[in-house]
Write an enzyme that holds these catalytic residues in place. Structure first.
Site, PDB file in Angstrom:
ATOM      1  N   ALA A 198       1.055  -1.260  -0.081  1.00  0.00           N
ATOM      2  CA  ALA A 198       0.248   0.087   0.181  1.00  0.00           C
ATOM      3  C   ALA A 198       0.361   1.431   0.149  1.00  0.00           C
ATOM      4  O   ALA A 198       1.731   1.295   0.433  1.00  0.00           O
ATOM      5  CB  ALA A 198      -0.970  -0.213   1.668  1.00  0.00           C
ATOM      6  N   ASP A 212      -9.678   2.983   7.364  1.00  0.00           N
ATOM      7  CA  ASP A 212     -10.823   3.513   8.291  1.00  0.00           C
ATOM      8  C   ASP A 212     -10.779   5.067   7.781  1.00  0.00           C
ATOM      9  O   ASP A 212     -11.768   5.565   7.506  1.00  0.00           O
ATOM     10  CB  ASP A 212     -10.262   3.846   9.597  1.00  0.00           C
ATOM     11  CG  ASP A 212      -9.223   4.644  10.018  1.00  0.00           C
ATOM     12  OD1 ASP A 212      -8.195   3.938   9.063  1.00  0.00           O
ATOM     13  OD2 ASP A 212      -8.719   5.046  10.632  1.00  0.00           O
ATOM     14  N   TYR A 252      -5.379   9.841  -0.625  1.00  0.00           N
ATOM     15  CA  TYR A 252      -4.983   8.090   0.492  1.00  0.00           C
ATOM     16  C   TYR A 252      -6.411   7.356   0.521  1.00  0.00           C
ATOM     17  O   TYR A 252      -6.311   6.300   0.564  1.00  0.00           O
ATOM     18  CB  TYR A 252      -4.213   8.919   1.992  1.00  0.00           C
ATOM     19  CG  TYR A 252      -4.413   7.496   2.376  1.00  0.00           C
ATOM     20  CD1 TYR A 252      -3.228   6.123   2.349  1.00  0.00           C
ATOM     21  CD2 TYR A 252      -4.826   7.251   3.884  1.00  0.00           C
ATOM     22  CE1 TYR A 252      -3.299   4.681   2.426  1.00  0.00           C
ATOM     23  CE2 TYR A 252      -4.939   6.120   4.051  1.00  0.00           C
ATOM     24  CZ  TYR A 252      -4.261   5.199   3.871  1.00  0.00           C
ATOM     25  OH  TYR A 252      -3.733   3.785   4.284  1.00  0.00           O
TER      26      TYR A 252
END
Length: 308
Positions: free
Chosen positions: A59, A101, A124
């Site tokens: 990521a 989240d 992001y």
């Protein structure tokens, strides 16, 4: 079973690799062998090896820098998981992927469920949400685990920074109006393995695990239990590591300069994970104790520059 693990040098990937080896052959090629931002190279590698399962722990996680590096963020967080899904669909392979989240804006009062509307606040979060959507639309059997406030003893993260600053400074200011569940990378790895075990409890082959994903595809929240603020998380770290003597001072988010607004509420509801797989990760404070129990004397690890 043949498994491709991406992001092996990151927090989650480094915790996952030794556990995944119990399921079969784990391949985690270095960047020199497989550049994950190079779509043709990824396609060629995956088609050559045909893994039964891809665990995508890679990521782009630099939340602030993503505002200036949108292409890099979307390449790794959005286009890669979608591509991996489409490749796996070609021969029925499965994908496990990790999200965040930050797909939520943090404005609701309680914990977010998987069905709640997403509203990312920055590049992001938008790139991670696009990755979720791309993978789910790829047609491959896939599990997506959203987690929060990930930390560990490897890589760049909040825990390592606080352990260093706690010894270097007399005072640290830490945000006290953002709520979430600090989640140990080790707990994520253990939770992932528990899901794999549930999928192949009575199976003997990799193909059976892959087939077990069918009917259970989708998004699951996977965090340690409970919730706290960054301030109280820091205080608990220092309680467990008395060599960290800095005074911890609470501040509001408005006093912390950042090009991206963070969700004020990052609490994720893990009920679906428990109902479907019978899995519940330990409370965040218990997980923190487990993580720090693996840490040698802090002065042996954190005297070198270790910026986040």
């Amino acid at each position: 079973m043949k498994i491709l693990l991406t992001g092996v040098n990151g927090q989650v990937g480094s915790a996952l690799k030794p556990l995944l080896m119990s399921l079969g052959t784990v391949q985690s090629p270095p960047r020199e062998e497989l550049d994950l931002a190079d779509a043709p190279a990824v396609a060629a590698w995956v088609r050559r090896h045909r893994p039964h399962l891809i665990v995508n722990a890679a990521a782009y996680t630099a939340v602030d820098r993503a505002e200036q590096e949108q292409e890099a963020a979307f390449a790794l967080n959005a286009r890669l998981p979608e591509q991996l899904g489409r490749l796996q669909r070609e021969w029925g392979g499965a994908v496990i992927h990790y999200s965040t989240d930050y797909v939520f804006d943090g404005t609701r009062d309680g914990a977010y469920t998987e069905g709640d509307e997403t509203a990312p606040l920055g590049v992001y979060g938008r790139s991670k949400r696009a990755g979720e959507e791309g993978l789910m639309s790829s047609g491959a059997p896939a599990l997506i685990f959203r987690t929060s406030w990930v930390y560990g003893l490897h890589g760049r993260n909040f825990l390592r920074t606080m352990l260093r600053l706690g010894q270097e400074r007399a005072e640290i200011q830490v945000v006290n109006d953002q709520w979430g569940a600090p989640t140990w990378a080790g707990s994520i790895a253990q939770g992932t393995m528990a899901v794999c075990a549930a999928l192949c409890r009575s199976a003997q082959t990799g193909e059976s695990l892959v087939e077990g994903v069918s009917g259970k595809e989708g998004i699951y929240h996977l965090t340690n239990g409970g919730a706290t603020t960054w301030y109280d998380f820091t205080r608990r770290i220092f309680e467990l590591r008395p060599e960290c003597r800095a005074l911890v001072v609470p501040i509001p988010s408005s006093d912390y300069p950042s090009p991206v607004r963070r969700p004020a509420n990052s609490r994720l509801d893990n009920t679906k994970l428990k109902e479907v797989f019978g899995i519940q990760l330990p409370h965040w404070s218990v997980a923190l104790e487990g993580c720090l129990a693996e840490l040698p004397a802090a002065h042996e690890v954190f005297t070198k520059t270790d910026e986040v």
